[in-house]
Every structure is written in C-alpha cells, then in structure tokens.
Design a protein around this motif. Structure first.
Motif, PDB file in Angstrom:
ATOM      1  N   ILE A 270      -5.289   0.043  -0.855  1.00 52.25           N
ATOM      2  CA  ILE A 270      -6.049   0.568  -2.204  1.00 52.25           C
ATOM      3  C   ILE A 270      -5.630   1.834  -2.550  1.00 52.25           C
ATOM      4  O   ILE A 270      -5.405   1.995  -3.753  1.00 52.25           O
ATOM      5  N   THR A 271      -5.246   2.675  -1.800  1.00 50.14           N
ATOM      6  CA  THR A 271      -4.618   4.058  -2.200  1.00 50.14           C
ATOM      7  C   THR A 271      -3.443   4.001  -2.963  1.00 50.14           C
ATOM      8  O   THR A 271      -3.170   4.531  -3.854  1.00 50.14           O
ATOM      9  N   MET A 272      -2.538   3.007  -2.415  1.00 56.88           N
ATOM     10  CA  MET A 272      -1.308   3.136  -2.877  1.00 56.88           C
ATOM     11  C   MET A 272      -1.361   2.074  -4.274  1.00 56.88           C
ATOM     12  O   MET A 272      -0.564   2.640  -5.356  1.00 56.88           O
ATOM     13  N   HIS A 273      -2.144   1.203  -4.472  1.00 56.52           N
ATOM     14  CA  HIS A 273      -2.508   0.705  -5.583  1.00 56.52           C
ATOM     15  C   HIS A 273      -3.109   1.928  -6.768  1.00 56.52           C
ATOM     16  O   HIS A 273      -2.718   1.633  -7.926  1.00 56.52           O
ATOM     17  N   GLN A 274      -3.848   2.618  -6.226  1.00 56.93           N
ATOM     18  CA  GLN A 274      -4.390   3.870  -7.205  1.00 56.93           C
ATOM     19  C   GLN A 274      -3.420   4.759  -7.722  1.00 56.93           C
ATOM     20  O   GLN A 274      -3.479   5.195  -8.603  1.00 56.93           O
ATOM     21  N   LYS A 275      -2.480   4.905  -6.737  1.00 51.41           N
ATOM     22  CA  LYS A 275      -1.170   5.717  -7.087  1.00 51.41           C
ATOM     23  C   LYS A 275      -0.029   5.064  -7.834  1.00 51.41           C
ATOM     24  O   LYS A 275       0.690   5.675  -8.140  1.00 51.41           O
ATOM     25  N   GLY A 276      -0.369   3.820  -7.985  1.00 50.98           N
ATOM     26  CA  GLY A 276       0.691   3.120  -9.072  1.00 50.98           C
ATOM     27  C   GLY A 276       1.735   2.324  -8.171  1.00 50.98           C
ATOM     28  O   GLY A 276       2.669   1.595  -8.793  1.00 50.98           O
ATOM     29  N   ILE A 277       1.544   2.101  -6.856  1.00 52.49           N
ATOM     30  CA  ILE A 277       2.423   1.304  -5.956  1.00 52.49           C
ATOM     31  C   ILE A 277       1.753   0.016  -5.909  1.00 52.49           C
ATOM     32  O   ILE A 277       0.992  -0.055  -4.887  1.00 52.49           O
ATOM     33  N   LYS A 278       1.963  -0.907  -6.676  1.00 56.40           N
ATOM     34  CA  LYS A 278       1.242  -1.980  -6.618  1.00 56.40           C
ATOM     35  C   LYS A 278       1.581  -3.576  -5.927  1.00 56.40           C
ATOM     36  O   LYS A 278       0.823  -4.350  -5.861  1.00 56.40           O
ATOM     37  N   ASN A 279       2.877  -3.401  -5.192  1.00 50.24           N
ATOM     38  CA  ASN A 279       3.488  -4.646  -4.800  1.00 50.24           C
ATOM     39  C   ASN A 279       3.268  -4.486  -3.251  1.00 50.24           C
ATOM     40  O   ASN A 279       4.417  -4.525  -2.331  1.00 50.24           O
ATOM     41  N   VAL A 280       2.194  -4.126  -2.901  1.00 56.38           N
ATOM     42  CA  VAL A 280       1.549  -3.641  -1.565  1.00 56.38           C
ATOM     43  C   VAL A 280       0.562  -4.753  -0.882  1.00 56.38           C
ATOM     44  O   VAL A 280      -0.313  -4.970  -1.552  1.00 56.38           O
ATOM     45  N   VAL A 281       0.477  -5.042   0.334  1.00 56.67           N
ATOM     46  CA  VAL A 281      -0.357  -5.976   1.043  1.00 56.67           C
ATOM     47  C   VAL A 281      -0.637  -5.429   2.394  1.00 56.67           C
ATOM     48  O   VAL A 281       0.366  -4.649   2.896  1.00 56.67           O
ATOM     49  N   ALA A 282      -1.516  -5.732   3.183  1.00 59.84           N
ATOM     50  CA  ALA A 282      -1.848  -5.471   4.347  1.00 59.84           C
ATOM     51  C   ALA A 282      -2.204  -6.600   5.276  1.00 59.84           C
ATOM     52  O   ALA A 282      -2.627  -7.683   4.891  1.00 59.84           O
ATOM     53  N   SER A 283      -1.631  -6.323   6.690  1.00 61.30           N
ATOM     54  CA  SER A 283      -1.900  -7.433   7.514  1.00 61.30           C
ATOM     55  C   SER A 283      -3.154  -7.501   8.139  1.00 61.30           C
ATOM     56  O   SER A 283      -3.573  -8.434   8.968  1.00 61.30           O
ATOM     57  N   SER A 284      -4.112  -6.640   7.591  1.00 59.53           N
ATOM     58  CA  SER A 284      -5.126  -6.268   8.102  1.00 59.53           C
ATOM     59  C   SER A 284      -5.529  -6.123   9.497  1.00 59.53           C
ATOM     60  O   SER A 284      -6.611  -6.780  10.152  1.00 59.53           O
ATOM     61  N   GLY A 285      -4.606  -5.479  10.272  1.00 56.69           N
ATOM     62  CA  GLY A 285      -4.806  -5.113  11.578  1.00 56.69           C
ATOM     63  C   GLY A 285      -4.536  -6.276  12.674  1.00 56.69           C
ATOM     64  O   GLY A 285      -4.575  -6.387  13.893  1.00 56.69           O
ATOM     65  N   THR A 286      -4.186  -7.552  12.012  1.00 59.10           N
ATOM     66  CA  THR A 286      -3.855  -8.560  12.928  1.00 59.10           C
ATOM     67  C   THR A 286      -2.268  -8.836  13.006  1.00 59.10           C
ATOM     68  O   THR A 286      -1.591  -8.438  12.309  1.00 59.10           O
ATOM     69  N   SER A 287      -2.060  -9.436  14.220  1.00 62.86           N
ATOM     70  CA  SER A 287      -0.525  -9.825  14.096  1.00 62.86           C
ATOM     71  C   SER A 287       0.067 -10.374  13.239  1.00 62.86           C
ATOM     72  O   SER A 287      -0.599 -11.412  12.721  1.00 62.86           O
ATOM     73  N   LEU A 288       0.985 -10.219  12.740  1.00 60.00           N
ATOM     74  CA  LEU A 288       1.633 -11.087  11.590  1.00 60.00           C
ATOM     75  C   LEU A 288       1.965 -12.290  12.094  1.00 60.00           C
ATOM     76  O   LEU A 288       2.657 -12.524  12.923  1.00 60.00           O
ATOM     77  N   THR A 289       1.798 -13.256  11.102  1.00 59.43           N
ATOM     78  CA  THR A 289       2.021 -14.752  11.532  1.00 59.43           C
ATOM     79  C   THR A 289       2.972 -15.440  10.441  1.00 59.43           C
ATOM     80  O   THR A 289       3.151 -14.804   9.477  1.00 59.43           O
ATOM     81  N   SER A 290       3.480 -16.352  10.831  1.00 55.20           N
ATOM     82  CA  SER A 290       4.582 -17.508  10.153  1.00 55.20           C
ATOM     83  C   SER A 290       3.873 -17.669   8.682  1.00 55.20           C
ATOM     84  O   SER A 290       4.361 -17.680   7.540  1.00 55.20           O
ATOM     85  N   GLY A 291       2.508 -18.152   9.021  1.00 52.60           N
ATOM     86  CA  GLY A 291       1.634 -18.485   7.731  1.00 52.60           C
ATOM     87  C   GLY A 291       1.436 -17.435   6.649  1.00 52.60           C
ATOM     88  O   GLY A 291       1.521 -17.463   5.422  1.00 52.60           O
ATOM     89  N   GLN A 292       1.324 -16.064   7.248  1.00 52.30           N
ATOM     90  CA  GLN A 292       1.172 -15.160   6.185  1.00 52.30           C
ATOM     91  C   GLN A 292       2.512 -14.756   5.534  1.00 52.30           C
ATOM     92  O   GLN A 292       2.535 -14.399   4.436  1.00 52.30           O
ATOM     93  N   ILE A 293       3.559 -14.760   6.225  1.00 48.88           N
ATOM     94  CA  ILE A 293       4.885 -14.622   5.651  1.00 48.88           C
ATOM     95  C   ILE A 293       5.254 -15.652   4.648  1.00 48.88           C
ATOM     96  O   ILE A 293       5.871 -15.250   3.553  1.00 48.88           O
ATOM     97  N   LYS A 294       4.912 -16.802   4.666  1.00 42.81           N
ATOM     98  CA  LYS A 294       5.080 -17.956   3.824  1.00 42.81           C
ATOM     99  C   LYS A 294       4.265 -17.820   2.428  1.00 42.81           C
ATOM    100  O   LYS A 294       4.667 -17.936   1.457  1.00 42.81           O
ATOM    101  N   ILE A 295       3.181 -17.015   2.646  1.00 46.48           N
ATOM    102  CA  ILE A 295       2.299 -16.668   1.438  1.00 46.48           C
ATOM    103  C   ILE A 295       3.105 -15.393   0.870  1.00 46.48           C
ATOM    104  O   ILE A 295       3.511 -15.691  -0.378  1.00 46.48           O
ATOM    105  N   LEU A 296       3.540 -14.654   1.211  1.00 47.30           N
ATOM    106  CA  LEU A 296       4.416 -13.467   0.645  1.00 47.30           C
ATOM    107  C   LEU A 296       5.520 -14.215   0.061  1.00 47.30           C
ATOM    108  O   LEU A 296       6.189 -13.647  -0.832  1.00 47.30           O
ATOM    109  N   GLN A 297       6.178 -14.977   0.745  1.00 43.45           N
ATOM    110  CA  GLN A 297       7.581 -15.618   0.453  1.00 43.45           C
ATOM    111  C   GLN A 297       7.534 -16.209  -0.987  1.00 43.45           C
ATOM    112  O   GLN A 297       8.379 -16.716  -1.826  1.00 43.45           O
TER     113      GLN A 297
END
Length: 670
Positions: A270-297
C-alpha cells in the motif's frame, strides 16, 4: 433472462486480448497473440488468442473457446455471472434477474462471491462511519494513509460481536454462503454462528481480475494475546497458494516495467503504491509457492525479492528464489539498510531514492549469495567455500533452460575465480551430478505417483455405463483431445456450403461421431440444413456453449506438415485444393472407428445374449469385420461415390478447385 442483443453487446465490447491478458502474458505473433497456457503447466507457449475471431485455443491441452468461456473457466462462475462481470468491466447495464440454470457448484461459488462482496462493503462502511472504528482510523492516519487510499484498497473494519452476520441476515444472504466464505464460524456450543473477523482492521484480498475472494484481519490492540494477522481459510474461491496480494492493482505496471517487486507485507504494498511504485505485490506472510509465481509470470518474467534481513526472512527468500528459478523467471534479490522495510524506506526517502537504491543493490541470485557468504565469513575456509558454491549450483540446476544454466555457471565461475583458481569445467561436472540426482528423484516420485494413481483407480473402477459425476472428472473428459477427423467434418460443413452438406450427410450420420459435443454440432448443422436456416461461423460464434469453444478447436489450426514443406520449397499449399477429397479423407476414419466401436459393443453384449440373439450378433460381427477390412484396404477416394456435382462455385476458399472424375485419362495415366 438476459437478451441475446445484450449478450452480443457485451461480446462486442469485451476485448478478448484485454480479458485474457489479465491472466496470461501475451506476445504478438502474426495476426494473433501467444502465451503460456493458464490451463496446464508448460514452458513453451502453445496458447493462442485470435482477436479477429474472438477465440482462444491451446495446442497443448486442447482448451478453446470465446471470451465468455475463458472467464467462466478462470473464475469458476456460470454464464449469467460471467455476463455481469464483463458488463460491469465494460460499463454495460444489464438486468439483475435471470432464470438460467447453473450447476450447484457454480451457484455456490457465485453465492460465496456475493457474500464476500457484501462483507467488503460492510467492513468499509464500518471503517468510515462506525464510532467503534475510531482506533482503526487513527492507526491508518498514523501510517499516513488518507481516505483515498482506504477507498482504493477497500480497507475496512470488522466490529466486535457478530455484526456482519446480523447485517447479512437482514439482506437475505444465506448462512451457507457466509460459512463457505469463512466469514462466519459455527459456535462450539452448537447454538448458531459468530463472525470470523472481530475488532480487526480488514485488508480485502482480490484475484487478478479484481474479484474479492478473501480477507486478512490485523489486530489493533498490540497487547492482545492473539495472532497479529489472521487470513481467510481455504474456500472454493480462495486458494492461498495461488493468490498474491495486490496483483490486481499491479498487473498493468508489472507489464509496463517488465518486472515485479515482491515484498512481505500488506502495508508495504500500500505504501509503495501510494508513493508511485506500483509494480509491487506481497506474499502475504506465507511461503512463496509455484502457484503464486505462475500468477506473477503472466505479467512479467523478472522478479525482485525484498525480504526482512532476519533468519526467517532470508530462509523464505532463498526458498522463494529457488521456486522462481524453477519456473524460469529471472531472479534478483535485495536487502534494505538495517532496520528498514519497504514501507519505512519509501516513506522516508521516496520513490526516486528507492529506485536508485534498487538499481545499485538488487543483485542476481549468484552475486547476492556470494556477497552474503562473504559478509558472514563463509568464503574463508575451503569447506565453507565449497558448500556455498554447491548451494548456488543446486539453485542453477533448478533452471529449466539449458542455455540459461550454462550462462549462470559461467557467471558463477567468474564470481568465484578468486577463490577457486580453476576453470568452469569442474562447475559443469558438479552441475551434471546434481541434475542427474534430481532426475533420479523425479523418476522415483513419478513412479510412486503412477503406482498410487493405479492403485486408486483399481479400487474404484466405475461400471461400464457409469458417467463421471465429479466436476474434476467432467473436466478431464471434456478436455480430452477430440478426434481431428470429426472436427474436420464440421469445418467442411461450415466452409463449403449446401452441396458439401448434402454429400457428407448422404454418407454419414450423427451416430458415427464419438465426441458427444461434435455429434451435437453435426446434428444441429444438418437440422438447420434441412430447415433452410443460416449455417455460418458467425451464427455459431454467437450461439450458446459449446459451439464457440468448438469453433476454437476447428478454426484455429496450426500449420500442417504440408504447409511447412510448401513454405520451405517455395511452392504454394492450399489445404482444400480438392474439398471433396478432403471430405472423403475425413469420412474414412470416421466410418472405420464407428464400425470398430459397434464391433466392440456387440462383442461385449454377446456373452449374456440368448442363443437366437447370439446368432444374429455373430452375423452382425461378421458383416462389421468385412466392412472394417474393406475400409482399411480401400483408398478414401474410392471408398465413397462421387457427388453429382463437379464444380461448385459456392465452395468458397477453393478458388482453383476442380474435381476430376476417377476414370479420367489423367488419373489412369498417373
């Protein structure tokens, strides 16, 4: 009931490239677009979108359809909800009520999504209006978030007690959907339900297309002995291993920057978006998974990971790095100055300073790992050096492309030359050992999975006439490759007009078709032919399912070997230089496999038949076997009688077509 005119208005407005682009990173290719298929795992793009026809087609798994099919498949919703989703996206008004029937599973998903949307609006209204939410408003003010940010990210407040449940009941939302959405939980006393989120600041979680699918709730009383954050449990619309926070806000900027920045927390995003850095996402405190990577890819192939400098953060980053490498992404890693996280750093120094810092300090995974090892003193002893190099080689071994592995090994060689004093030969040898061991492990895992699958299949073999009833089973049956010759028959019927339909209809019937949906298509065409009604691609593209999806299979066809050969030799290739022969060539296997299926069917029944019935069946089997032998031995051209027309001007797409009689001098002399 949504009118056909309204459906066509939505179809015309919904750009299939735009819609598919929410889920798939598309690249221009000729008159269409290609990308990695979202319906199955692949490393080489086989998924094609043809905007001229408004359809998609995957040549790997066979999935195809129009923009409606795509949204239904990706969102798991029914046709009416798909229409409403696209209408809302493109600003088209449609009536609310409808009477179209959907499966129970689809209705449940739509009910859950509706309950979640209601909850999101309820929580947001509470944040804005409720006196109880003052502490939540103070917290957000303290973080420097104005009301515009609250609205943009849909932030809310869950009051204490069971206020959501009571409000939802007033609105007529069934408890079943609230429970399925994990918005309420059953009381341990067995006397009803209570709200899952109480007295918490609420962060809605959206899927890539912007549908609210879950929540995260943060405590506001730090002294309270409970988890700082709680997330929605797994539901039919929320699979936490395939969800990345903020991707719905970031996807277009990820495409633009060709890079995604991955952070740990909601407020970092949210803060980075607010400051103009918008290509940012969060893993939400969970361990990163291959499914999440496929979404980003889907949106970009380079990822910059920024995790906390503590042991937990670094362990999570290393694991996430390896998963991203396995998916073929370019990985960069970055550490912020001690005591800083993305939220605090960007607030203090701003966008430009962050970008400058990233440009200078974001390192490829090899350089980053070596620098970390050097700072920790792990490059001083031979044993530690060897361990670090093997660790890096293990990460390189996960990269799917051989050329990329080669480049990274050479990069590792350059970075460790000061410690090793050797060539890159030893590194490649060690990499080969690691790859060999990984392949052995993968073969072992595959054998174990195959054995487990076989054992499960043997323990639950269905009756012969039993049809799969589970949605997953239905999906498997539906996505099985359709016989190409059956699709070819439909193409010819659509493309070559009335005479072709008379010719084909005279030689085969609907019972010849094995694929149920293609059989339905054939029957519909022949019925419309008899009734003198319109038969065209446009007509079927605007029809109900499964016609648009079938058109994707039929019309979006890869180059054949003949076409490739023609291009290589500089000659001209026309697929339907002789349309009648094309029809005969498709009808031959159609008739052959029909006879073989009939033979198998009779053979199964003969054991339980009476003596009289057995004699009839034996006679039928004999006739079928003779017909099968005849079909196999006869050329397609000789198998079917010629039509009573020689040159049909209505056969569009065949400008040079001329059918030559079988007994012509030219054929005999050839």
């Amino acid at each position: 009931m949504i009118s056909d005119d309204k459906k066509e208005e939505i179809r015309a407005a919904a750009d299939i490239v735009d819609v598919v682009g929410d889920y798939v990173k598309l690249k221009k290719s000729g008159g269409g677009f290609v990308g990695l298929c979202p319906f199955h795992d692949e490393n080489t793009p086989s998924f094609h979108v043809t905007p001229r026809l408004g359809i998609y087609k995957c040549f790997g798994c066979g999935e195809s359809g129009d923009v409606f099919n795509f949204v239904m498949e990706m969102e798991g919703i029914g046709f009416p909800e798909t229409l409403r989703t696209l209408a809302e996206r493109y600003g088209i008004d449609i009536p609310e009520d409808h009477s179209e029937e959907d499966s129970q599973e689809t209705k449940k998903r739509e009910g859950v999504l509706h309950a979640l949307k209601f909850a999101g609006l309820f929580y947001h209204r509470q944040l804005l209006e409720s006196p109880e939410a003052e502490k939540a408003r103070s917290y957000l003010d303290g973080r420097g978030y104005p009301m515009k940010i609250w609205k943009n990210f849909g932030l809310g407040y869950a009051p204490s007690g069971s206020a959501l449940l009571k409000e939802a009941q007033k609105e007529g939302i069934e408890e079943e959907y609230l429970l399925e959405a994990d918005l309420i939980k059953p009381s341990n006393r067995g006397d009803g339900y209570f709200d899952s989120f109480r007295d918490r600041l609420m962060f809605p979680i959206f899927n890539p297309s912007g549908k609210l699918i879950a929540f995260a709730g943060r405590i506001l009383n730090e002294n309270k002995k409970t988890a700082k954050y709680i997330n929605s449990s797994q539901t039919i619309v929320y699979n936490k291993s395939e969800v990345v926070y903020g991707v719905n806000f970031a996807r277009n900027d990820i495409r633009k920057e060709e890079e995604v920045i991955l952070v740990e927390g909601y407020t970092d995003v949210i803060t980075m978006h607010q400051k103009g850095i918008k290509n940012v996402v969060a893993s939400s405190g969970t361990s990163l998974t291959s499914g999440q990577i496929k979404i980003l890819q889907r949106y970009g192939n380079r990822i910059v990971m920024i995790y906390d400098a503590d042991n937990a953060g670094q362990t999570a980053m290393e694991r996430g790095m390896n998963i991203a490498l396995e998916q073929g992404m370019e990985v960069k890693l970055m550490e912020l100055p001690e005591g800083e996280d993305p939220d605090s750093f960007v607030k203090q120094y701003g966008k430009e300073s962050f970008n400058d810092f990233k440009k200078e300090h974001a390192e490829d995974f090899i350089t980053f790992t070596i620098h970390k090892a050097e700072n920790a003193g792990r490059m001083e002893s031979p044993g530690d050096r060897s361990s670090v190099i093997k660790q890096i080689l293990d990460s390189i071994a996960r990269i799917p492309e051989e050329l990329d592995r080669q480049v990274y090994v050479q990069h590792l060689h350059q970075k460790t030359q000061v410690y090793r004093k050797g060539s890159d030969r030893e590194l490649f040898q060690q990499l080969d050992l690691i790859l060999s061991e990984r392949q052995k492990q993968q073969r072992f895992e595959k054998r174990r999975e195959d054995f487990s699958r076989q054992r499960n299949a043997e323990s639950s073999v269905p009756m012969q006439d039993e049809q799969p009833s589970h949605p997953a089973d239905q999906k498997e049956v539906r996505t099985r490759k359709r016989p190409h010759y059956e699709l070819e028959i439909i193409r010819l019927l659509l493309q070559f007009g009335e005479n072709m339909r008379r010719f084909i209809g005279h030689n085969i019937g609907e019972d010849h078709f094995e694929d149920e949906q293609v059989r339905t298509f054939f029957s519909d065409i022949m019925k419309r032919h008899v009734d003198g009604e319109d038969i065209s691609v446009d007509h079927y593209m605007n029809r109900e399912s499964p016609y648009p999806a079938l058109l994707g299979d039929i019309l979006v066809d890869r180059h054949t070997i003949s076409e490739k050969f023609a291009k290589r030799t500089g000659s001209e290739f026309k697929k339907d230089k002789n349309p009648i022969l094309s029809a005969k060539s498709a009808m031959k296997p159609l008739r052959l496999y029909y006879c073989e299926r009939r033979k198998e069917e009779i053979s199964r029944k003969i054991a339980n038949a009476s003596t009289e019935e057995k004699e009839k069946m034996m006679s039928m089997l004999s006739k079928l076997q003779k017909e099968i032998t005849r079909i196999k031995k006869t050329t397609a051209d000789d198998l079917f009688d010629n039509p009573d027309f020689l040159n049909d001007e209505k056969m569009k797409g065949s400008e040079t077509f001329e059918y030559k009689m079988k007994n012509s001098i030219e054929r005999n002399s050839g």
